[in-house]
Design an enzyme around this catalytic site. Structure first.
Site, PDB file in Angstrom:
ATOM      1  N   GLU A 243       0.885  -1.176   0.000  1.00 46.08           N
ATOM      2  CA  GLU A 243       0.000   0.000   0.000  1.00 46.08           C
ATOM      3  C   GLU A 243       0.916   1.218   0.000  1.00 46.08           C
ATOM      4  OE1 GLU A 243      -3.098  -0.076  -0.411  1.00 46.08           O
ATOM      5  OE2 GLU A 243      -3.937  -1.899   0.457  1.00 46.08           O
ATOM      6  N   CYS A 277      -2.994   8.552   3.133  1.00 46.27           N
ATOM      7  CA  CYS A 277      -2.612   8.026   1.816  1.00 46.27           C
ATOM      8  C   CYS A 277      -3.667   8.366   0.777  1.00 46.27           C
ATOM      9  CB  CYS A 277      -2.411   6.521   1.905  1.00 46.27           C
ATOM     10  SG  CYS A 277      -3.787   5.666   2.670  1.00 46.27           S
TER      11      CYS A 277
HETATM   12  P1  NAD Z   1       8.253   5.372   4.565  1.00 51.11           P
HETATM   13  O1  NAD Z   1       8.250   4.547   3.322  1.00 51.11           O
HETATM   14  O2  NAD Z   1       9.318   6.372   4.755  1.00 51.11           O
HETATM   15  O3  NAD Z   1       8.337   4.419   5.852  1.00 51.11           O
HETATM   16  C1  NAD Z   1       7.404   3.380   6.068  1.00 51.11           C
HETATM   17  C2  NAD Z   1       8.060   2.276   6.875  1.00 51.11           C
HETATM   18  O4  NAD Z   1       9.056   1.625   6.088  1.00 51.11           O
HETATM   19  C3  NAD Z   1       8.749   2.741   8.139  1.00 51.11           C
HETATM   20  O5  NAD Z   1       8.428   1.842   9.177  1.00 51.11           O
HETATM   21  C4  NAD Z   1      10.236   2.665   7.781  1.00 51.11           C
HETATM   22  O6  NAD Z   1      11.085   2.453   8.869  1.00 51.11           O
HETATM   23  C5  NAD Z   1      10.256   1.458   6.864  1.00 51.11           C
HETATM   24  N1  NAD Z   1      11.387   1.379   5.947  1.00 51.11           N
HETATM   25  C6  NAD Z   1      12.180   2.380   5.502  1.00 51.11           C
HETATM   26  N2  NAD Z   1      13.097   1.896   4.632  1.00 51.11           N
HETATM   27  C7  NAD Z   1      12.881   0.569   4.523  1.00 51.11           C
HETATM   28  C8  NAD Z   1      13.464  -0.470   3.742  1.00 51.11           C
HETATM   29  N3  NAD Z   1      14.485  -0.238   2.910  1.00 51.11           N
HETATM   30  N4  NAD Z   1      12.962  -1.722   3.853  1.00 51.11           N
HETATM   31  C9  NAD Z   1      11.911  -1.967   4.664  1.00 51.11           C
HETATM   32  N5  NAD Z   1      11.317  -1.014   5.429  1.00 51.11           N
HETATM   33  C10 NAD Z   1      11.786   0.239   5.363  1.00 51.11           C
HETATM   34  O7  NAD Z   1       6.797   6.015   4.613  1.00 51.11           O
HETATM   35  P2  NAD Z   1       6.214   7.082   5.667  1.00 51.11           P
HETATM   36  O8  NAD Z   1       6.842   8.408   5.387  1.00 51.11           O
HETATM   37  O9  NAD Z   1       6.274   6.513   7.040  1.00 51.11           O
HETATM   38  O10 NAD Z   1       4.679   7.125   5.231  1.00 51.11           O
HETATM   39  C11 NAD Z   1       4.143   8.060   4.337  1.00 51.11           C
HETATM   40  C12 NAD Z   1       3.891   7.406   2.997  1.00 51.11           C
HETATM   41  O11 NAD Z   1       3.057   6.259   3.171  1.00 51.11           O
HETATM   42  C13 NAD Z   1       3.143   8.302   2.033  1.00 51.11           C
HETATM   43  O12 NAD Z   1       3.696   8.168   0.737  1.00 51.11           O
HETATM   44  C14 NAD Z   1       1.726   7.715   2.029  1.00 51.11           C
HETATM   45  O13 NAD Z   1       0.979   7.967   0.862  1.00 51.11           O
HETATM   46  C15 NAD Z   1       2.007   6.273   2.219  1.00 51.11           C
HETATM   47  N6  NAD Z   1       0.841   5.574   2.773  1.00 51.11           N
HETATM   48  C16 NAD Z   1       0.150   4.715   1.969  1.00 51.11           C
HETATM   49  C17 NAD Z   1      -0.990   4.090   2.450  1.00 51.11           C
HETATM   50  C18 NAD Z   1      -1.793   3.149   1.586  1.00 51.11           C
HETATM   51  O14 NAD Z   1      -2.667   2.471   2.097  1.00 51.11           O
HETATM   52  N7  NAD Z   1      -1.530   3.081   0.295  1.00 51.11           N
HETATM   53  C19 NAD Z   1      -1.422   4.332   3.764  1.00 51.11           C
HETATM   54  C20 NAD Z   1      -0.679   5.223   4.556  1.00 51.11           C
HETATM   55  C21 NAD Z   1       0.451   5.830   4.048  1.00 51.11           C
END
Ligand code: NAD
Length: 469
Positions: A243, A277
């Site tokens: 997602e 999101c």
């Molecule tokens: P992010 O991708 O920076 O981080 C999300 C998670 O991934 C964190 O727990 C982080 O520690 C982890 N992470 C970072 N690098 C990683 C790697 N290389 N491998 C595995 N895990 C890793 O996102 P964010 O800034 O926390 O969230 C905001 C984003 O999330 C926005 O783009 C938003 O649109 C999206 N989002 C999408 C949905 C959906 O349902 N599609 C819902 C909520 C948020």
């Protein structure tokens, strides 16, 4: 009243490293989060793999009963959980915010617990009988973001547990306490070791994606991280539900009633101060009603109180972290510099202790402006004028993400026709971003793949198996 400190698991052993988590509204300390590392992750995965078979051996009925008790436990602690969430994430208690998020956790967990999923007879013609079953995967990894930390965790773990899996959760490093407390409450009802939180950084997430003993990753976060997970999960051929980011378009057709839709447009765009999101992030309005929509939306937006979450009057809070504040600030500045017209906001107070960015509406902006083409993930909405529906549809479909979209009209049949032309996982009519535990939800294009919620969401947490004979 129960306080949230009693819900946080004790930090052990005594020499465990911790780090302070700060309130984005005030800069004050909310609590200490343990700093877990890859060794902690590996231990949690080994334990999860040991206890999972006994959980999988229980019937759906028995697992459902346990999860329903966990939903009751969330409700019993709901006020303390909401107060913690509000202080760590920033969202106010009231409005579609912290209390709403905690209540929704119980609702979604109950739905995951009780949605029927029986083996499906796919062929039974007298010669061949084939049934489709779903077996547990084993250990599932759940990696989450900071915008709806509790609810998104439930979306990931509810179906995973129901389908007989163990789960290791890695919350965002920005909002670990909310997830630690929520899972501590749920664990009052679950067998030890089945559900564990590892409060680590990106390195822990990356290790989960390549871990040989994790069979599936449920990931919600940015598109960039989603791509990294696809790459690092390749060697183990891991199942993935992704997602990812969105930049949802809303199209207001010329027959819409500006006054009637203004409130819906506002919450579609500004729920959780835009840190959602599937929020409305680009609004396309027909030239005939452009001025009227701008005016009605400005009236609604100007009346919505923003401030610290524990103040019962507020319905909008700060950005959760300074990095996100800086993104929104940069994009609004770029819009201003391009000559776009600021209808409201756009003037943050840089000296305040919190990450408050005022509710901002930007009119007369070009479709290729950075505020339109990049995901702002904050309280700043660009409003773009269009002349023909074909033009609006082409612009809405013009980006490489497609999570949600919406069409606003007084005529349902016309709106449905336009909706069918939009490249998005969900298209809402006269609302935006309303999710429901029984309606499948997921992205198209680079907003990800896989579905959550309802029976489709349960199937995504099992391995399909055909019994033929
Ligand atoms: P992010 O991708 O920076 O981080 C999300 C998670 O991934 C964190 O727990 C982080 O520690 C982890 N992470 C970072 N690098 C990683 C790697 N290389 N491998 C595995 N895990 C890793 O996102 P964010 O800034 O926390 O969230 C905001 C984003 O999330 C926005 O783009 C938003 O649109 C999206 N989002 C999408 C949905 C959906 O349902 N599609 C819902 C909520 C948020």
């Amino acid at each position: 009243m129960e306080t949230y400190d009693t819900l946080l698991p004790p930090i052990t052993p005594a020499n465990r490293r911790t780090r302070p988590i700060l309130n984005p509204a005030t800069g004050g300390e909310v609590g200490l989060a343990p700093v877990h590392d890859i060794a902690d992750l590996d231990r949690a995965v080994v334990t999860a793999a040991l206890v999972q078979p006994a959980w999988a051996a229980l019937s759906h009925q028995t697992r459902s009963e346990v999860l329903l008790k966990a939903a009751d436990a969330i409700e019993r602690s709901s006020e303390a959980l909401a107060r913690l969430l509000s202080q760590e994430q920033g969202k106010p208690l009231n409005g579609p915010n912290a209390r709403f998020e905690v209540a929704s956790c119980a609702t979604w967990l109950r739905a995951a617990a009780t949605t029927p999923l029986d083996p499906e007879v796919v062929v039974d013609d007298g010669q061949t009988r084939a049934e489709l079953h779903y077996r547990p995967i084993g250990v599932v990894g759940a990696i989450g973001p900071w915008n709806w930390p509790m609810l998104i965790t439930i979306w990931q773990i509810g179906p995973a547990l129901r389908m007989g899996n163990a789960v290791v959760v890695k919350p965002s490093e920005y909002t670990p306490l909310s997830v630690l407390a929520l899972i501590n409450v749920i664990n009052q009802e679950l067998p030890d070791g089945l559900l564990t939180v590892i409060s680590g950084g990106r390195d822990v997430g990356a290790r989960m994606a390549e871990h040989p003993a994790i069979g599936k990753i449920m990931f919600t976060g940015s598109t960039a991280t989603g791509k990294a997970i696809i790459r690092s999960s390749a060697d183990t051929v891991k199942r993935l539900t992704l997602e990812l980011g969105g930049n949802d378009a809303g199209i207001v057709l010329p027959d819409a009633d500006p006054k009637a839709i203004a409130q819906g447009l506002f919450w579609g765009a500004f729920i959780n101060a835009g840190q959602t999101c599937a929020a409305l992030k680009r609004l396309y309005v027909h030239e005939d009603i452009y001025d009227a929509v701008c005016e009605e939306l400005t009236k609604v937006a100007a009346a919505m109180p923003m401030g610290p979450g524990l103040d019962e009057n507020n319905v909008l809070g700060p950005l959760q972290n300074r990095a996100q504040f800086d993104i929104v600030d940069r994009l609004v500045k770029a819009a201003k510099e391009s000559g776009a017209r600021i209808l409201l906001g756009g003037n943050p107070d840089y000296d305040q202790p919190g990450n408050f960015y005022p509710t901002t509406l930007v009119a007369d902006i070009d479709n290729d402006n950075p505020l339109v083409v990049e995901e702002q993930f904050g309280p700043a909405l660009p409003i773009i004028k269009y002349s023909t529906v074909d033009e609006a549809v082409a612009k809405a479909n013009g980006l490489d993400v497609g999570l949600g979209a919406s069409v606003w009209s007084s005529d349902l049949a016309t709106a449905r026709k336009v909706a069918s032309r939009l490249e998005a996982g969900t298209v809402w009519i006269n609302s935006h971003g309303m999710v429901n535990p029984m309606i499948p939800f997921g992205g198209s294009k680079q907003s990800g793949y896989g579905l959550e919620f309802g029976v489709e969401g349960l199937k995504a947490l099992g391995i399909p198996q055909v019994i033929n004979g």
